[in-house]
Each structure stands twice: as C-alpha cells, then as structure tokens.
Design an enzyme around this catalytic site. Structure first.
Site, PDB file in Angstrom:
ATOM      1  N   THR A 281     -15.336   1.304  12.185  1.00  0.00           N
ATOM      2  CA  THR A 281     -15.273   1.232  10.601  1.00  0.00           C
ATOM      3  C   THR A 281     -15.232  -0.327  10.240  1.00  0.00           C
ATOM      4  OG1 THR A 281     -12.785   1.279  10.438  1.00  0.00           O
ATOM      5  CG2 THR A 281     -13.968   3.320  10.734  1.00  0.00           C
ATOM      6  N   ASP A 282     -15.324  -0.563   9.123  1.00  0.00           N
ATOM      7  CA  ASP A 282     -15.006  -2.058   8.522  1.00  0.00           C
ATOM      8  C   ASP A 282     -13.465  -1.976   8.165  1.00  0.00           C
ATOM      9  OD1 ASP A 282     -14.903  -4.624   7.568  1.00  0.00           O
ATOM     10  OD2 ASP A 282     -16.854  -4.188   6.400  1.00  0.00           O
ATOM     11  N   TRP A 283     -13.084  -2.968   7.935  1.00  0.00           N
ATOM     12  CA  TRP A 283     -11.392  -3.207   7.793  1.00  0.00           C
ATOM     13  C   TRP A 283     -10.892  -1.917   6.909  1.00  0.00           C
ATOM     14  CZ3 TRP A 283      -8.268  -7.023  10.184  1.00  0.00           C
ATOM     15  CH2 TRP A 283      -6.867  -6.991   9.384  1.00  0.00           C
ATOM     16  N   ALA A 284     -10.260  -1.029   7.590  1.00  0.00           N
ATOM     17  CA  ALA A 284      -9.527   0.016   6.607  1.00  0.00           C
ATOM     18  C   ALA A 284     -10.526   0.604   5.778  1.00  0.00           C
ATOM     19  CB  ALA A 284      -8.475  -0.633   5.774  1.00  0.00           C
ATOM     20  N   SER A 285     -11.683   0.831   6.197  1.00  0.00           N
ATOM     21  CA  SER A 285     -12.755   1.450   5.466  1.00  0.00           C
ATOM     22  C   SER A 285     -12.434   3.135   5.462  1.00  0.00           C
ATOM     23  CB  SER A 285     -14.281   1.260   5.575  1.00  0.00           C
ATOM     24  OG  SER A 285     -14.539   1.838   7.107  1.00  0.00           O
TER      25      SER A 285
END
Length: 750
Positions: A281-285
């Site tokens: 995932t992207d940061w906290a996505s």
C-alpha cells in the site's frame, strides 16, 4: 560510469518490453522450494507479521520486541548502516524463524548524488539518462543497507497543478513507458541479488496522476477503456522490465480506492500480466479507505485490502491488528494470507537477503563518486530545454565582458535539488552562480545581486536594486522558478505563475534594455507567457539536482548545446488545463482562425467567432507543445519515406527520413514519430507518440534515420473492449515536436 548518449536499441524497437529483464521467474524452483518450506513453518501471526511495514522510530530496543515476535516484515526510513545491521541481527538471530527485514526508503531521483527530478529526466528523451540515474541511486542507497525504493513514479500527469507531476515522466504514455522501464532496469541492475541492486516499486497503481482538479489525493474518474489505453501501459512495461514490487495509489477511481481494487490488482496485474512480486500500500492508504467511505473501520479496511490483492501494508497497522480475527471469522482465507506471504518471501530470496542480510559498515564511501557526479551533470545538460533564443543571444559570446546574475534560484543549493530529496545534501550542490564564477574566472566580470532571497519573497526594493545592478552588464542572467517545497506530494497549486515578486523582477530587468536570459528551475510547467515575451532567451531546467550549476553554465556559454524537449504541454494560463497533445478531436475542432476576445466587434453576431472548440481568451494552442525544444543550431527534416503504403497487422512499418544540421553548432536533435488512426470503432487521439531518437550531427552533416514500427503497436482497446489494431487510414508525422511536421499517409489492411 559514463552516461551513454544513444538509446538502447531494444528500448526503441520494443517500447513496452525491456532489453535486459531482471530475472524474476516464478519457476525458479530453488527459490519456490525455499518459500514453501519456510511458509509451512510459520504461524498465522508470523505470516501476518511479514505483511506489516513500519517506519523506523526510537532506538533499537523500541523496535526489537516486535521484530523478535516476527511482527515486522519491512522497515522504511532507516538509513544508518549500524542501526540497520542491529535491526537485521535481531530479525536473523533473535526471531524464531530468522527471516530478514526488507529495508526501504524513498530514493526517487538520487540518494546523495541528486539527478534532475524525473520530469527533467523525461525531458532528455533519453532512457539511458533515466537508467544511469537509477543505477547511481541504487549504488549509493544500497551501500547503507537500503534494498527497496518506492520508484519509479509512472503516473500519466496532464495537470501541472498537481505537485507530483515533478515525480513522473509527464503526459505521454509511450515516453513514460520507455523511461519507467529504464528506471526499473537501473534500480535493479542485472540481478536483484547483486548487493548494489534495490527493488523497484512502480507507483501509483493506478490513475493517481488524473486527480481531479490537480489536487493531491483526490478522486479520479477514468473509464476502463481510457485506463487501458493511457494509464496502464507504463505499468505493464515496468512489469515486463522485471519490476519486483508495485504500490497502490491513494485515489479512488469511479468510487473504488486502488488499495481495495481487485480488478486492477488481481485481474490485470496478476491475471493478465503475470506479476508475481510484492504489492504494498501507499502510506496508510489501507486505513484511509475509512475516510474515503469505502470501509467502515480498520477491520473492514484490512479485509478489503487483502482480499483485493495487497500483500503488505505501509505503517497503518490494520493488518496486524485485524487479520487474525478476520481469518478466524472466515472473512479472509488463510490461503489468501499464504499467497501474500509467498510474494513477500520470494522478493527477499531474490534480493539475496537470507544469504547476505547485513551491510558492510567498513566499505569505502561511494557517495558523490566522480563518475556519479559526471552522470548527474550530463543528465542535467540533456534535460534542459531551450524555449526561446532571439537574435542568438545564447550561447554567450566572448565579446560579453560583464554578466549580471540575479534571481532567487541563482545560488539556492537546496532548492535546485527539487522534491523528494530526503538524503540530498545542499553542501554538495553546485549552483549556477558558483559554476559561472569558476568557468569565467577573471575573463568576465560577474555582478551578483539576487533581488529576492527566495522564490516567494515580495521585495520591491530588492527588485529595484537588482535591476540597477543588472543595468551595468552586457547580458543579464535571471535565475527564477520554484523552491523545492512548492512541488511534490501535497504541494499542489491553483496558480502557476511565478511566485512572489519574480514576475516584477523579470519586468524590471527587461526595462533596462539589456538582453535578459531567463533560466527557470521548477518542478512543473509554469505559466510564463509574459516572461517569455520579456526575455531574449529562456532556458527551462526542471529542478536539475546536485550538478545543475555546472550543467547550466556549460549550456549558457556553449560548452554544451541544449537538446531537451518538453515532456508535458506548457499551458498559457491555468484555465486551459487539462491541455495535452494526444487529445481526441471534437465534432468542431479549432481552426486557429477564430476571433479572439479582444478582437470581437461590439454587438457581434452570436456565430461570428467560428463555433469551434477553443477559448476566446487563450485560443486553442498552448504556450509550448509537447516535445518542443530549440537548439543553438537548426535542423531540417526531409525525404520522409514509408516502406509500404499498405500494411497488414503482422507487418512492420519502416519509416526513413533525412535529418540535416543546417546551423553552425554541433547539436543533438530528438526526432519524434507521431501517428493518428483516422477512423476507429471509438474516437482516437489526434496524434500519439510512437518512437523517438536522439541524433547528433555536426554542422552541415546529414544522416538518414529510420524508425521501425510494428503495426501491432497501433492496437488500442476498441468498442468491444478488445485490444486490436483496426484496419483503416493512418496519418504519420516525423517532426521536432507534436505540432510540427508534414503529414504522410498509410493504410492498415485485413
């Protein structure tokens, strides 16, 4: 390392396939056997732990507890070799199964030696520049223990308000595919298990560059046909180049966030393309799907992410928190967890981390090696774009004895590195001011008066002081643009004019009557129409990095000749956005003969303007089209010939033409091949870039140049959602940019 000045032939002839694919064969029996053996020994909690990526924090002891329990698979944002080795030692020697950590970092366009931002590299139209930049970044980053980077960003971006346009390769699908594949090759080298290789992570999958309104993290609305024709091909090219990992994007598309989108992650990435690497995932996505309104809570976010095909979660901890219960409840199958962990372990084995998890803390430093600096300088030279050069004011001649260096970007070592330079050091940056002084020595007097301390400053007194000082010079060099903080993630703008009093500065300099050479260093195309008019010459350098100063000095004094081309269309004003060359036609396309706003007669009839698709105040054309860039010399295209006027779908079209240097300097031209499918089962773009090549010619020299274009590459996703090269009439242009060239024709027959 010597930067090559020619393309890789394979990259040109097979644009969406890499020449030197990294070995990432799922059929590697030895690795697969190891993966299955290790997986069979893991508890559910240890499996889920491998799916958890954390950001480095505190001291070693603060993280050791989680690592010992096998609850961490990857750590990002740790760059100290001693700490990395200490963390790896805990994972190898103190956890039950001894699974090494995967150390990650955003290494986007350099680690210590900073290359031009990716948009600048794309302006070179040279995949070797991109490959060399990524290779240097990998060598430097891996030397401290980093083995995974979150690059390249290969989002198609047609809205320069979006700050992250700086991080990609611009608006064109083909150019982005070629440059992105080259970056993958550079990061990963010939083999992932080479200690100097780092795993690439193409991002953001997919459509992020179409964020509505150019506002970061915003929604996108891309129908499947457009997704497949425009936004997916660069990612497919990266897959074929052997990309080890992929990252999901923040945006939702048509209501479905990418992190929870099984269609793109399972059907396309895994099913159609056969990708067997790691998806993060992207940061906290994952947890941000709650804010999207796609998940009610962290439990549903974890469930939807993993079931959609995500393998590892970056920092938001919903997987380790929620997956055990979700498996117990049957909402996530353990077989799904197993497949995710296989993908993670496979990459760790391919990187050689089980055999060599530690970094040599005593190895000599590779940072800022002379070959790295030379490659960065060459990249900055090739990425600079000459937009205007009236009366051949450039290159600066020996008759010029006094130059004024003004503007906030003339001596801004931090700012010229651009966005995403967490590890760049301004003390190693060579600025234009210092490079110019070093170059001219005592032969030319350099008057330095910045006028503005930084790009956003409003200081009329400073502007007046700079103009007064500049009036004493033979030539004025004005270095303007954007500070690095003004582009990049979450750095979007609604106004693309020069910030602060920079517009006033250029106007004041123009009033001196001395020739003004404006050098723009920025992270995006800016609306600089007025400044172009006021300047004798304009040189555009998307944040050029560590060696930007010497590169620009060489260009200004003619030791190098500009060859960059615009990788994105420059709008006249923000109201034209989105403006890009590969648009579809309307039923009433612009003729360029329409009456513009200030020419409209009072009480004009309602049909007097032409009734075509254009803006009354901006017309139809942009400030500068895609693929545009001048040189100190001139080039002539002639004798365009096609191997056949009628070809079948399995044929290859050969296009030949003569390119002649008709000026007085040796120079390099980026020749471009565009095609238009005249009639399709769905409307097709007015032009599409299909090939390009850099050709270096001496004055008076002529070369016969050829392109080979398989007809299969004219395929698109048609009315039946099938990828087909349809029969019919085609137009073709060989030209210096997307708006030039004489059209020739051919047919594709059944």
């Amino acid at each position: 390392m010597k930067t090559l000045k020619i393309f890789s032939a394979c990259l040109l002839l097979l644009p969406f396939v890499s020449c030197t694919q990294v070995t990432t064969n799922k059929g590697d029996a030895a690795i697969e056997k190891k993966v299955e053996s290790l997986l069979s020994k893991m508890t559910l909690e240890e499996k889920i732990g491998q799916m958890n990526q954390i950001s480095s924090y505190g001291n070693i002891e603060d993280m050791s507890g989680l690592i010992k329990k096998g609850e961490v698979g990857s750590i990002l944002n740790e760059i100290e070799p001693m700490r990395i080795n200490a963390l790896q030692r805990v994972a190898i020697e103190e956890s039950r199964l001894g699974i090494p950590l995967l150390i990650a970092r955003d290494v986007i366009h350099g680690f210590k030696t900073i290359f031009p931002i990716p948009l600048g590299q794309a302006a070179s139209f040279n995949p070797q520049v991109a490959k060399d930049g990524a290779r240097v970044a990998a060598i430097e980053a891996s030397s401290v223990g980093i083995r995974w980077t979150f690059a390249p960003m290969i989002d198609i971006a047609r809205d320069p308000r979006w700050g992250r346009i700086a991080e990609g390769c611009g608006e064109d699908t083909y150019l982005t595919a070629v440059m992105g594949a080259a970056m993958v090759e550079g990061f990963q080298g010939d083999s992932l298990n080479n200690p100097t290789s780092i795993a690439a992570c193409p991002k953001h999958f997919v459509g992020y560059g179409a964020a509505e309104g150019g506002r970061d993290y915003n929604s996108t609305f891309i129908p499947e046909r457009r997704l497949r024709n425009v936004y997916l091909p660069p990612f497919e090219a990266a897959t074929k180049a052997g990309a080890a990992t992929f990252m999901t994007s923040f945006n939702d598309n048509d209501g479905v966030p990418s992190t929870g989108n099984a269609f793109i992650l399972k059907d396309v990435l895994r099913g159609e393309w056969g990708f067997d690497g790691l998806v993060v995932t992207d940061w906290a996505s994952a947890s941000e799907m709650i804010s999207h309104g796609f998940a009610a809570d962290s439990k549903e976010a974890a469930m939807k992410s993993v079931n959609a095909g995500v393998d590892m979660e970056m920092v938001s901890y919903t997987f380790v928190k929620e997956l055990p219960a979700l498996v117990k409840e049957g909402k996530v199958k353990e077989s799904t967890i197993n497949e995710a962990v296989r993908n993670i372990l496979r990459i760790k084995y391919r990187l050689g981390l089980f055999d060599n998890p530690y970094v040599d803390e005593k190895q000599p430093s590779v940072m800022y090696a002379p070959s790295h600096l030379e490659a960065a300088k060459q990249a900055a030279i090739e990425s600079a774009i000459l937009l205007k050069n009236d009366k051949e004011v450039l290159p600066i001649q020996s008759s010029v004895k006094t130059v004024a260096v003004v503007g906030p970007m003339a001596d801004a070592p931090y700012e010229q590195m651009g966005t995403w330079v967490f590890d760049g050091e301004k003390t190693h940056t060579q600025t234009p001011l210092n490079a110019i002084k070093k170059m001219v020595g005592d032969k030319v007097q350099v008057i330095y008066e910045p006028g503005l301390a930084y790009s956003r400053e409003k200081n009329p007194a400073g502007v007046a002081k700079a103009a007064a000082a500049a009036s004493r010079a033979d030539v004025i060099l004005a270095f303007v643009g954007e500070e690095s903080i003004l582009s990049g993630e979450a750095h979007c703008l609604a106004d693309l004019d020069l910030q602060g009093d920079q517009k006033a500065l250029i106007a004041a300099l123009a009033k001196t009557g001395k020739p003004v050479v404006t050098v723009v260093m920025a992270g995006r195309p800016l609306t600089i129409g007025k400044e172009v008019e006021e300047s004798a010459a304009v040189l555009y350098s998307f944040h050029p990095g560590t060696m930007g100063g010497p590169a620009l000095a060489d260009l200004l004094w003619g030791k190098a000749v500009p060859s960059g081309k615009t990788p994105v269309t420059f709008p006249k004003m923000v109201g034209q956005i989105p403006v890009y060359y590969a648009h579809n036609n309307t039923g009433r396309p612009a003729t360029r003969n329409e009456v513009l706003l200030n020419d409209i007669a009072v009480e004009a009839g309602q049909t007097s303007l032409g009734c075509t698709s254009f803006y009354m105040d901006a017309g139809f054309d942009p400030l500068f089209p895609f693929g545009y860039g001048l040189s100190y010399t001139t080039f002539k295209y002639s004798n365009v010939k096609l191997s056949s006027a009628a070809l079948k779908k399995n044929d290859v079209l050969t296009v030949t033409f003569d390119l002649e240097n008709t000026g007085k300097y040796e120079g390099t031209e980026v020749a471009q091949l565009y095609v238009q499918d005249k009639v399709g089962s769905v409307t097709r773009p007015v032009k599409e870039l299909k090939r390009f090549t850099r050709v270096t010619l001496k004055p008076g020299e002529k070369k016969n140049v050829s392109f080979e274009l398989p007809i299969s590459e004219l395929a698109f996703w048609n009315i039946d959602m099938a990828k087909v090269a349809e029969p019919g009439d085609f137009g073709l242009w060989v030209a210096p940019d997307s708006q030039s060239g004489e059209e020739v024709f051919f047919k594709v027959i059944d």
